[in-house]
Design a protein around this motif. Structure first.
Motif, PDB file in Angstrom:
ATOM      1  N   MET A 198       1.002  -1.214  -0.004  1.00  0.00           N
ATOM      2  CA  MET A 198      -0.042  -0.114   0.141  1.00  0.00           C
ATOM      3  C   MET A 198       0.886   1.196   0.053  1.00  0.00           C
ATOM      4  SD  MET A 198      -3.332   0.743   2.463  1.00  0.00           S
ATOM      5  CE  MET A 198      -3.502   2.265   2.797  1.00  0.00           C
ATOM      6  N   ALA A 199       0.644   2.321  -0.990  1.00  0.00           N
ATOM      7  CA  ALA A 199       1.339   3.509  -1.004  1.00  0.00           C
ATOM      8  C   ALA A 199       1.197   4.269   0.245  1.00  0.00           C
ATOM      9  CB  ALA A 199       0.862   4.163  -2.132  1.00  0.00           C
ATOM     10  N   ALA A 200       2.263   4.949   0.438  1.00  0.00           N
ATOM     11  CA  ALA A 200       1.961   5.947   1.643  1.00  0.00           C
ATOM     12  C   ALA A 200       0.809   7.112   1.408  1.00  0.00           C
ATOM     13  CB  ALA A 200       3.257   6.690   1.739  1.00  0.00           C
ATOM     14  N   THR A 201       0.206   7.572   2.432  1.00  0.00           N
ATOM     15  CA  THR A 201      -0.909   8.512   2.201  1.00  0.00           C
ATOM     16  C   THR A 201      -0.765   9.557   2.866  1.00  0.00           C
ATOM     17  OG1 THR A 201      -2.153   7.520   3.879  1.00  0.00           O
ATOM     18  CG2 THR A 201      -2.416   6.695   1.497  1.00  0.00           C
ATOM     19  N   PHE A 202      -1.474  10.686   3.113  1.00  0.00           N
ATOM     20  CA  PHE A 202      -1.582  12.017   3.768  1.00  0.00           C
ATOM     21  C   PHE A 202      -3.101  12.285   3.692  1.00  0.00           C
ATOM     22  CE2 PHE A 202      -0.763  13.506  -0.507  1.00  0.00           C
ATOM     23  CZ  PHE A 202      -1.788  14.492  -0.891  1.00  0.00           C
ATOM     24  N   SER A 203      -3.632  12.832   4.474  1.00  0.00           N
ATOM     25  CA  SER A 203      -4.804  13.604   4.706  1.00  0.00           C
ATOM     26  C   SER A 203      -5.037  14.528   3.774  1.00  0.00           C
ATOM     27  CB  SER A 203      -5.177  14.107   6.310  1.00  0.00           C
ATOM     28  OG  SER A 203      -6.406  14.683   6.416  1.00  0.00           O
TER      29      SER A 203
ATOM     30  N   LEU B  85     -14.816  16.832   1.194  1.00  0.00           N
ATOM     31  CA  LEU B  85     -14.080  15.719   1.076  1.00  0.00           C
ATOM     32  C   LEU B  85     -13.020  15.601   2.482  1.00  0.00           C
ATOM     33  CD1 LEU B  85     -13.168  13.065  -0.649  1.00  0.00           C
ATOM     34  CD2 LEU B  85     -11.325  14.682  -1.345  1.00  0.00           C
ATOM     35  N   LYS B  86     -13.044  14.261   2.976  1.00  0.00           N
ATOM     36  CA  LYS B  86     -11.974  14.184   3.810  1.00  0.00           C
ATOM     37  C   LYS B  86     -11.534  12.683   3.851  1.00  0.00           C
ATOM     38  CE  LYS B  86     -10.425  14.177   8.715  1.00  0.00           C
ATOM     39  NZ  LYS B  86     -10.815  14.529  10.026  1.00  0.00           N
ATOM     40  N   GLU B  87     -10.520  12.420   3.136  1.00  0.00           N
ATOM     41  CA  GLU B  87      -9.765  11.157   2.878  1.00  0.00           C
ATOM     42  C   GLU B  87      -8.485  10.886   2.919  1.00  0.00           C
ATOM     43  OE1 GLU B  87     -11.322   8.362   2.022  1.00  0.00           O
ATOM     44  OE2 GLU B  87     -13.450   9.103   1.387  1.00  0.00           O
ATOM     45  N   ASN B  88      -7.879   9.932   3.158  1.00  0.00           N
ATOM     46  CA  ASN B  88      -6.152   9.713   3.135  1.00  0.00           C
ATOM     47  C   ASN B  88      -5.975   9.379   1.786  1.00  0.00           C
ATOM     48  OD1 ASN B  88      -5.567  10.152   5.844  1.00  0.00           O
ATOM     49  ND2 ASN B  88      -6.365   8.183   6.344  1.00  0.00           N
TER      50      ASN B  88
ATOM     51  N   GLY C 221       1.596  19.882  -7.151  1.00  0.00           N
ATOM     52  CA  GLY C 221       1.340  18.314  -6.863  1.00  0.00           C
ATOM     53  C   GLY C 221       1.908  18.299  -5.359  1.00  0.00           C
ATOM     54  N   ILE C 222       1.195  17.521  -4.758  1.00  0.00           N
ATOM     55  CA  ILE C 222       1.241  17.229  -3.195  1.00  0.00           C
ATOM     56  C   ILE C 222       1.296  15.728  -3.177  1.00  0.00           C
ATOM     57  CG2 ILE C 222       0.684  17.517  -0.945  1.00  0.00           C
ATOM     58  CD1 ILE C 222       1.066  20.176  -2.441  1.00  0.00           C
ATOM     59  N   LEU C 223       2.405  15.219  -2.404  1.00  0.00           N
ATOM     60  CA  LEU C 223       2.841  13.939  -2.105  1.00  0.00           C
ATOM     61  C   LEU C 223       2.951  13.598  -0.625  1.00  0.00           C
ATOM     62  CD1 LEU C 223       5.444  13.079  -4.814  1.00  0.00           C
ATOM     63  CD2 LEU C 223       3.295  12.058  -4.737  1.00  0.00           C
ATOM     64  N   PRO C 224       3.009  12.492   0.023  1.00  0.00           N
ATOM     65  CA  PRO C 224       2.943  12.369   1.231  1.00  0.00           C
ATOM     66  C   PRO C 224       4.429  13.092   1.853  1.00  0.00           C
ATOM     67  CG  PRO C 224       2.314  10.387   0.318  1.00  0.00           C
ATOM     68  CD  PRO C 224       2.505  11.375  -0.742  1.00  0.00           C
TER      69      PRO C 224
ATOM     70  N   THR D 173      -5.704  10.917  -6.030  1.00  0.00           N
ATOM     71  CA  THR D 173      -5.586   9.533  -6.068  1.00  0.00           C
ATOM     72  C   THR D 173      -5.781   8.799  -4.699  1.00  0.00           C
ATOM     73  OG1 THR D 173      -3.646   9.743  -7.565  1.00  0.00           O
ATOM     74  CG2 THR D 173      -3.843   7.503  -7.002  1.00  0.00           C
ATOM     75  N   LEU D 174      -6.849   7.932  -4.981  1.00  0.00           N
ATOM     76  CA  LEU D 174      -7.303   7.259  -3.652  1.00  0.00           C
ATOM     77  C   LEU D 174      -7.293   5.666  -3.927  1.00  0.00           C
ATOM     78  CD1 LEU D 174      -8.797   7.741  -0.844  1.00  0.00           C
ATOM     79  CD2 LEU D 174     -10.886   7.767  -2.005  1.00  0.00           C
TER      80      LEU D 174
END
Length: 135
Positions: free
Chosen positions: A1-6, A17-20, A34-37, A54-55
Motif C-alpha cells: 500500500m502506498a504512503a498517504t496523507f490527509s 471531502l476528507k480522505e487519506n 502536486g502534493i505527495l506524502p 489518487t485514492l
C-alpha cells in the motif's frame, strides 16, 4: 500500500471531502501544484479549476472556484470558495451555465459584466472537466 496523507476540502457549505490520499494535484494561481506524502509546509492560493486526487490507486476529481491550500504535518486542507466532487456535478446545469456565459461574452457589455462572464465560463468549464464532460 502506498504512503498517504490527509486531504480535506472545505467550502462555505461545509466539508466536501476528507480522505487519506496518495497524491493530489491542485490548480494553483501560477500553475498546478502536486502534493505527495510528507510534503514541505506550504500555503498557496488556488485558482478556478479541477483538483485531481489518487485514492486507493484510482484518480478522482473535484471542481473548485478558487481558494487556498495549507499543507502541514502530512495533511492538506483546501479552503475553497466553492467545491463539488465530480459525481455530484449536475452536467446539464453546468453546460447551461457555460452557454449563458458564452452568450454574455458575445454581447460585449461593460467591463464588469465581461469579467463576471469570464469567471462564470471558467467555473462552468472546470465543473464540466471534473465531471468528465469536455463540452
Amino acid at each position: 500500500m502506498a504512503a498517504t496523507f490527509s486531504l480535506r476540502i472545505v467550502s462555505p457549505e461545509g466539508n466536501v471531502l476528507k480522505e487519506n490520499v496518495e497524491f493530489v494535484v491542485l490548480p494553483g494561481g501560477l500553475g498546478e501544484l502536486g502534493i505527495l506524502p510528507n510534503h514541505a509546509p506550504l500555503i498557496a492560493g488556488l485558482d478556478v479549476g479541477v483538483i485531481r486526487y489518487t485514492l486507493n490507486g484510482k484518480t478522482n476529481q473535484a471542481a473548485i472556484a478558487g481558494g487556498f491550500v495549507e499543507v502541514v504535518d502530512n495533511a492538506a486542507v483546501v479552503l475553497a470558495d466553492s467545491a463539488e466532487l465530480a459525481e455530484q456535478i449536475d452536467v446539464k446545469r453546468a453546460a447551461e451555465a457555460k452557454e449563458r456565459a458564452l452568450k454574455r461574452l458575445g454581447s460585449r457589455t461593460n467591463e464588469i459584466d465581461l469579467q463576471r462572464a469570464e469567471y462564470a465560463l471558467r467555473r462552468a468549464a472546470a465543473r464540466l472537466n471534473a465531471a468528465g464532460d469536455k463540452k
